[in-house]
Scaffold this active site. Sequence first.
Site, PDB file in Angstrom:
ATOM      1  N   CYS A 124       0.813  -1.228   0.000  1.00 18.79           N
ATOM      2  CA  CYS A 124       0.000   0.000   0.000  1.00 18.79           C
ATOM      3  C   CYS A 124       0.841   1.272   0.000  1.00 18.79           C
ATOM      4  O   CYS A 124       0.316   2.359  -0.223  1.00 18.79           O
ATOM      5  CB  CYS A 124      -0.956  -0.001   1.187  1.00 18.79           C
ATOM      6  SG  CYS A 124      -1.994  -1.464   1.238  1.00 18.79           S
ATOM      7  N   HIS A 257      -3.088   7.135   2.387  1.00 15.25           N
ATOM      8  CA  HIS A 257      -3.550   5.840   1.889  1.00 15.25           C
ATOM      9  C   HIS A 257      -4.955   5.605   2.423  1.00 15.25           C
ATOM     10  O   HIS A 257      -5.231   5.823   3.603  1.00 15.25           O
ATOM     11  CB  HIS A 257      -2.585   4.745   2.350  1.00 15.25           C
ATOM     12  CG  HIS A 257      -3.113   3.363   2.099  1.00 15.25           C
ATOM     13  ND1 HIS A 257      -3.625   2.977   0.879  1.00 15.25           N
ATOM     14  CD2 HIS A 257      -3.212   2.279   2.919  1.00 15.25           C
ATOM     15  CE1 HIS A 257      -4.019   1.717   0.964  1.00 15.25           C
ATOM     16  NE2 HIS A 257      -3.790   1.271   2.179  1.00 15.25           N
ATOM     17  N   ASN A 287     -10.177  -0.158   0.119  1.00 13.96           N
ATOM     18  CA  ASN A 287      -8.712  -0.064   0.121  1.00 13.96           C
ATOM     19  C   ASN A 287      -8.185  -0.684  -1.178  1.00 13.96           C
ATOM     20  O   ASN A 287      -8.274  -1.899  -1.363  1.00 13.96           O
ATOM     21  CB  ASN A 287      -8.190  -0.812   1.353  1.00 13.96           C
ATOM     22  CG  ASN A 287      -6.674  -0.797   1.464  1.00 13.96           C
ATOM     23  OD1 ASN A 287      -5.972  -0.444   0.523  1.00 13.96           O
ATOM     24  ND2 ASN A 287      -6.181  -1.205   2.611  1.00 13.96           N
TER      25      ASN A 287
HETATM   26  O1  UT7 Z   1      -3.741  -1.313   3.513  1.00 10.07           O
HETATM   27  C1  UT7 Z   1      -2.804  -1.538   4.514  1.00 10.07           C
HETATM   28  C2  UT7 Z   1      -3.218  -0.905   5.727  1.00 10.07           C
HETATM   29  N1  UT7 Z   1      -4.313  -1.620   6.338  1.00 10.07           N
HETATM   30  C3  UT7 Z   1      -4.943  -1.054   7.312  1.00 10.07           C
HETATM   31  O2  UT7 Z   1      -4.647   0.079   7.630  1.00 10.07           O
HETATM   32  C4  UT7 Z   1      -5.988  -1.818   8.087  1.00 10.07           C
HETATM   33  C5  UT7 Z   1      -5.859  -1.455   9.543  1.00 10.07           C
HETATM   34  N2  UT7 Z   1      -6.850  -2.107  10.400  1.00 10.07           N
HETATM   35  C6  UT7 Z   1      -8.147  -1.782  10.376  1.00 10.07           C
HETATM   36  O3  UT7 Z   1      -8.579  -0.981   9.571  1.00 10.07           O
HETATM   37  C7  UT7 Z   1      -9.050  -2.384  11.423  1.00 10.07           C
HETATM   38  O4  UT7 Z   1      -8.272  -3.043  12.401  1.00 10.07           O
HETATM   39  C8  UT7 Z   1     -10.076  -3.391  10.826  1.00 10.07           C
HETATM   40  C9  UT7 Z   1     -11.108  -2.636  10.004  1.00 10.07           C
HETATM   41  C10 UT7 Z   1      -9.381  -4.404   9.977  1.00 10.07           C
HETATM   42  C11 UT7 Z   1     -10.818  -4.107  11.966  1.00 10.07           C
HETATM   43  O5  UT7 Z   1     -11.438  -3.161  12.813  1.00 10.07           O
HETATM   44  P1  UT7 Z   1     -11.336  -3.331  14.400  1.00 10.07           P
HETATM   45  O6  UT7 Z   1     -12.104  -2.229  15.008  1.00 10.07           O
HETATM   46  O7  UT7 Z   1      -9.877  -3.442  14.736  1.00 10.07           O
HETATM   47  O8  UT7 Z   1     -12.120  -4.674  14.635  1.00 10.07           O
HETATM   48  P2  UT7 Z   1     -11.610  -6.008  15.334  1.00 10.07           P
HETATM   49  O9  UT7 Z   1     -10.621  -6.711  14.474  1.00 10.07           O
HETATM   50  O10 UT7 Z   1     -11.235  -5.684  16.738  1.00 10.07           O
HETATM   51  O11 UT7 Z   1     -12.930  -6.858  15.381  1.00 10.07           O
HETATM   52  C12 UT7 Z   1     -14.031  -6.470  16.199  1.00 10.07           C
HETATM   53  C13 UT7 Z   1     -15.131  -7.480  16.059  1.00 10.07           C
HETATM   54  C14 UT7 Z   1     -14.663  -8.925  16.210  1.00 10.07           C
HETATM   55  O12 UT7 Z   1     -15.665  -9.648  16.910  1.00 10.07           O
HETATM   56  P3  UT7 Z   1     -15.516  -9.960  18.481  1.00 10.07           P
HETATM   57  O13 UT7 Z   1     -14.242 -10.730  18.610  1.00 10.07           O
HETATM   58  O14 UT7 Z   1     -15.443  -8.613  19.139  1.00 10.07           O
HETATM   59  O15 UT7 Z   1     -16.746 -10.726  18.786  1.00 10.07           O
HETATM   60  C15 UT7 Z   1     -14.593  -9.423  14.794  1.00 10.07           C
HETATM   61  O16 UT7 Z   1     -14.779 -10.807  14.696  1.00 10.07           O
HETATM   62  O17 UT7 Z   1     -15.716  -7.401  14.754  1.00 10.07           O
HETATM   63  C16 UT7 Z   1     -15.753  -8.690  14.167  1.00 10.07           C
HETATM   64  N3  UT7 Z   1     -15.624  -8.544  12.718  1.00 10.07           N
HETATM   65  C17 UT7 Z   1     -16.677  -8.368  11.897  1.00 10.07           C
HETATM   66  N4  UT7 Z   1     -18.004  -8.313  12.133  1.00 10.07           N
HETATM   67  C18 UT7 Z   1     -18.806  -8.105  11.087  1.00 10.07           C
HETATM   68  C19 UT7 Z   1     -14.494  -8.521  11.980  1.00 10.07           C
HETATM   69  N5  UT7 Z   1     -14.791  -8.341  10.688  1.00 10.07           N
HETATM   70  C20 UT7 Z   1     -16.137  -8.237  10.610  1.00 10.07           C
HETATM   71  C21 UT7 Z   1     -17.050  -8.035   9.547  1.00 10.07           C
HETATM   72  N6  UT7 Z   1     -18.365  -7.979   9.820  1.00 10.07           N
HETATM   73  N7  UT7 Z   1     -16.631  -7.887   8.266  1.00 10.07           N
END
Ligand code: UT7
Length: 330
Positions: A124, A257, A287
């Site tokens: 990225c 980005h 993204n």
């Molecule tokens: O391009 C390179 C750079 N990439 C990035 O910058 C990405 C950086 N990271 C992020 O943008 C975020 O960390 C994410 C968008 C990937 C995830 O967001 P988050 O607020 O960190 O969520 P999380 O991983 O802590 O997940 C929270 C909850 C989890 O459930 P529990 O364990 O709390 O029950 C996940 O299983 O959300 C759940 N979850 C979803 N639920 C519905 C994860 N993906 C999904 C989904 N739909 N698609």
Amino acid sequence: MSVISSLTYSRITGTGSYLPPKRVSNAEFAAELAQQGIETSDQWIVERTGIRARHFAAPEVGSSDLAVEAARHALEAAGVAAAQLDLIIVATSTPDMVFPSTACLVQQKLGVHGCAAFDVQAVCSGFVYGLTVADSMIRSGAARKALVIGAEVFSRILDFKDRTTCVLFGDGAGAVVLEASDTPGVLATELHADGRHVDILCTPGTVAGGSVLGDPLLKMDGQAVFKLAVGVLEDVARSVLAKAGRSEADIDWLIPHQANIRIMQMTARKLKLDMDKVVVTVDQHGNTSAASIPLALDHAVRSGRLQRGDTVMLEGVGGGFTWGAVLLDF
Ligand code: UT7
């Protein structure tokens, strides 16, 4: 005879972009995933990422096809013919082939030959890496008219059974023509990488002995990437501002980005910039990895918001772990 001039800078003279026509909204995607037993929702995706839709390329369309469309728009905007180019750089992590480079395929599709053409692989951060290399080559006299493209078909490497990653990415391409100029242009650049974090964002498979070896689908520790991204984006922005002798107040447009609106909001807050100075396209594009910055840049230019003379900060961050920034007067 050396063509090196101490007064040579590089300047963007044209921008272009291209999105494949298939647009998939969160609601449509969620309904499709539900059929495979994968649960997600428009609400979760919007709240956690700001993404509302993404574009997916048709199976027969490769990164070079998206790249060449974006390139044609950028060349037209710059008033430069493809035959005048002496450098083509394509930033991509989803090349058409193992080799030759996507840049060589783009050169072929533009109907020209002879100029240098190569790919940059910094995920990225790829566009910021490519732009920095092109700027360096122009300032050294090694090139005068460069085409720098970010192009991706990330849909090819997504695991559609993994809701934590497949809802985040999309396909597309963006391009700029960068030309030698006696006025800047690019004011300051800075690139970084930290290979200690290779595992937090990777597509670890490879091709060997005629088959795929290892896992060829994208893996991401989202929270680890998020935390690192917020820190390095602030640091590198301050660093390029200092190099250029400018301050946050001089930034007319921040084009980070496009991965997550929350990362962009935090970066803007740390740099004391209002969100109306941040170009946001993640809502419509998702993204698109190396394509996200030039896509956002072109959208800001073509919508009339970003004007000639504006000071623009481009910031990339992604797998590797890689990051970097380019400060420029447009
Ligand atoms: O391009 C390179 C750079 N990439 C990035 O910058 C990405 C950086 N990271 C992020 O943008 C975020 O960390 C994410 C968008 C990937 C995830 O967001 P988050 O607020 O960190 O969520 P999380 O991983 O802590 O997940 C929270 C909850 C989890 O459930 P529990 O364990 O709390 O029950 C996940 O299983 O959300 C759940 N979850 C979803 N639920 C519905 C994860 N993906 C999904 C989904 N739909 N698609």
